[in-house]
Design a protein around this motif. Structure first.
Motif, PDB file in Angstrom:
ATOM      1  N   PRO A 117      49.129  43.424 -15.915  1.00  0.00           N
ATOM      2  CA  PRO A 117      48.593  44.295 -16.991  1.00  0.00           C
ATOM      3  C   PRO A 117      48.941  45.822 -16.932  1.00  0.00           C
ATOM      4  O   PRO A 117      49.135  46.499 -18.120  1.00  0.00           O
ATOM      5  CB  PRO A 117      47.171  44.057 -16.762  1.00  0.00           C
ATOM      6  N   ASP A 118      48.974  46.288 -15.496  1.00  0.00           N
ATOM      7  CA  ASP A 118      49.096  47.763 -15.460  1.00  0.00           C
ATOM      8  C   ASP A 118      50.740  47.961 -15.714  1.00  0.00           C
ATOM      9  O   ASP A 118      51.301  48.151 -14.328  1.00  0.00           O
ATOM     10  CB  ASP A 118      48.758  48.543 -14.421  1.00  0.00           C
ATOM     11  N   GLY A 119      51.335  47.479 -16.709  1.00  0.00           N
ATOM     12  CA  GLY A 119      52.819  47.425 -16.608  1.00  0.00           C
ATOM     13  C   GLY A 119      53.405  49.043 -16.895  1.00  0.00           C
ATOM     14  O   GLY A 119      52.891  49.945 -16.596  1.00  0.00           O
ATOM     15  N   PRO A 120      54.778  48.895 -17.548  1.00  0.00           N
ATOM     16  CA  PRO A 120      55.382  50.079 -17.708  1.00  0.00           C
ATOM     17  C   PRO A 120      54.974  50.924 -18.662  1.00  0.00           C
ATOM     18  O   PRO A 120      54.267  50.484 -19.778  1.00  0.00           O
ATOM     19  CB  PRO A 120      56.951  49.526 -17.910  1.00  0.00           C
ATOM     20  N   ALA A 121      55.523  52.255 -18.824  1.00  0.00           N
ATOM     21  CA  ALA A 121      55.066  53.331 -19.976  1.00  0.00           C
ATOM     22  C   ALA A 121      56.310  53.460 -20.684  1.00  0.00           C
ATOM     23  O   ALA A 121      57.295  53.137 -20.224  1.00  0.00           O
ATOM     24  CB  ALA A 121      54.674  54.513 -19.271  1.00  0.00           C
ATOM     25  N   VAL A 122      56.434  54.180 -21.820  1.00  0.00           N
ATOM     26  CA  VAL A 122      57.364  54.227 -22.693  1.00  0.00           C
ATOM     27  C   VAL A 122      58.121  55.320 -21.910  1.00  0.00           C
ATOM     28  O   VAL A 122      57.831  56.117 -21.234  1.00  0.00           O
ATOM     29  CB  VAL A 122      56.810  54.919 -23.911  1.00  0.00           C
ATOM     30  N   GLY A 123      59.442  55.213 -21.904  1.00  0.00           N
ATOM     31  CA  GLY A 123      60.556  55.660 -21.335  1.00  0.00           C
ATOM     32  C   GLY A 123      61.014  55.087 -19.804  1.00  0.00           C
ATOM     33  O   GLY A 123      62.003  55.340 -19.357  1.00  0.00           O
ATOM     34  N   ASP A 124      60.201  54.343 -19.297  1.00  0.00           N
ATOM     35  CA  ASP A 124      60.497  53.515 -18.174  1.00  0.00           C
ATOM     36  C   ASP A 124      61.870  52.425 -18.631  1.00  0.00           C
ATOM     37  O   ASP A 124      61.699  51.854 -19.700  1.00  0.00           O
ATOM     38  CB  ASP A 124      59.256  52.650 -17.623  1.00  0.00           C
TER      39      ASP A 124
END
Ligand code: SAH
Ligand code: SF4
Length: 430
Positions: free
Chosen positions: A33-40
């Motif tokens: 659930p605590d996945g990547p952010a935009v730009g990753d």
């Protein structure tokens, strides 16, 4: 060697992210659930994010791939064009399939009974063209770890059947499974692993969940389970542990043929179908299909198999040729012909343009170029046995599974894909 290319996250949508793979945007599911952010940057397999990739490394990998990907795409385009065959009696049917018109049972049965070699070539070339149009030149490569050979079932075709008392059985320890998984992912670049075994209640749900959790914790890869018809509650536990794929053939869609070939405490047809439905409901990558060339199986049966795979929502349609095993009741039955196996894959491609279709390890054992032929008939995926060498030959489903070496097989798979202009850019479902 690397069996995926990184993509950049450009949008977040709850449990999914939008990923840009060199201009191709796909919605991809998150395991954590605590996945990547935009730009990753991320690696994805089968439409599931399997890991994030540090930005500098991702940029370096993409720069290294960019030109090669253009070259590969050109080669694939040229190979598709070179295969074109026109002027056969199958043309009207193939044209309808290419135009996306629905194919029925009779259409499929006709495709599965070509009248001559030219019709066969036309069918397979169309399968290849439809594959390229629907899915581009992307390919995926899955590593299979055979974690145990004990089985309580007595499937009439399979060398692991309980009745084969001559087979030296094994169950890998957790450490052995982990070592094989790490070697495949960190050492050989796999991003999708299949944990496979006979129907073995000796693996409890808790133990399997621990195993999946350990593999997921240590390996940045999609974890697919292929452990037979585990009950839906077991699949829920494996989901919580991080599994996101099920590889489970229904073997044949025909209830009478199924009943004739399957015996054993875990051989219930409905249980297989229930597991497949549960996996679909969990949002897993679902790989299913049948054996082809079984004694008593007709073209109409195989047509029904393809229709059932589609009805189950298969993301991957896996069709394996039957290979007689000497220590089974079907020892003297005729083996599946290479032609039928390839025709079935091409027909599957026409019915389900966007699915993954693997070249199965059984197909590769039928002829030296069978893997290549499969990829040119509409397949876009390879399976590589990454079981530790001492155990490979003991996972004796069918004859011809030699005690080869995972590194050499992985290198051969990568070379085969390259030689046909296929890129390891499996992006999975859109
Ligand atoms: N026990 C699990 C997974 C291992 S068997 C299960 O049954 O699903 C994996 C696959 O091997 C089976 O689905 C079957 O289609 C295939 N297989 C078994 N015996 C075979 C044979 N003689 N020829 C070709 N494929 C075979
Ligand atoms: Fe066991 Fe699977 Fe082989 Fe059947 S096909 S005997 S369930 S390993």
């Amino acid at each position: 060697m690397c069996y995926a290319i990184p993509g950049e996250v450009v949008g977040l949508e709850g449990s999914r992210v939008v990923v840009d793979f060199l201009g191709d945007r796909r919605r991809v599911a998150l395991v954590d659930p605590d996945g990547p952010a935009v730009g990753d940057f991320v690696y994805a397999q089968g439409g599931v994010v399997v890991s994030t990739v540090p930005r500098p490394a991702a940029r370096r990998i993409l720069a290294a791939w960019r030109e090669a990907l253009v070259e590969l795409d050109r080669l694939d385009e040229a190979m598709v064009a070179a295969g074109i065959v026109a002027g056969t009696a199958l043309d009207p049917l193939l044209d309808r399939a290419e135009a996306g018109e629905p194919l029925g049972r009779d259409d499929l049965a006709r495709l599965l009974a070509p009248r001559d070699a030219v019709e066969r070539r036309a069918l397979r070339a169309t399968g290849n063209r439809v594959r390229r149009r629907a899915a581009g030149n992307a390919a995926c490569v899955h590593g299979i770890v055979a974690i145990g050979s004990r089985c309580v079932n007595d499937c009439a075709y399979c060398g692991l059947r309980a009745g084969n008392r001559e087979l030296a059985r094994y169950r890998l320890t957790h450490d052995e499974v982990l070592a094989a998984a790490v070697a495949a992912v960190d050492g050989l670049g796999f991003r999708a692993l299949v944990l496979q075994a006979g129907e073995d209640p000796g693996w409890s749900t808790d133990e399997l969940a621990d195993l999946v959790r350990e593999v997921r914790g240590r390996c940045q890869a999609l974890v697919v389970v292929s452990l037979g018809a585990r009950e839906p509650t077991c699949l829920d536990e494996l989901h919580a542990a991080g599994a996101r794929g099920l590889l489970l053939r229904f073997e044949t869609s025909d209830p009478s043929l199924y009943a004739a070939l399957h015996r054993g405490p875990k051989a219930d047809r409905e249980a297989r179908l229930a597991a497949l439905r549960r996996a679909k409901a969990l949002g897993w990558v679902v790989a299913t299909g049948s054996l082809v060339g079984l004694p008593g199986q007709t073209a109409a049966h195989v047509a029904d198999d393809l229709l059932l795979a589609r009805a189950l929502g298969a993301d991957m349609v896996t069709l394996g040729p039957f290979v007689p095993h000497p220590r089974t009741p079907l020892a003297t039955a005729a083996p599946a012909g290479l032609d039928l196996a390839l025709d079935a894959m091409a027909a599957a491609r026409l019915l389900c343009p966007r699915v993954a279709i693997p070249v199965t390890t059984a197909l590769e054992r039928l002829a030296p170029d069978a893997g290549r032929d499969g990829l040119l008939a509409g397949a876009n995926s390879l399976m590589v046995d990454v079981t530790p060498t001492p155990y490979r030959a003991r996972y004796d489903l069918y004859p011809g599974r030699d005690a080869g070496d995972a590194r050499a097989d992985a290198a051969a798979a990568a070379a085969l894909l390259r030689s046909l202009g296929r890129a390891p850019t499996d992006l999975g479902r859109s």
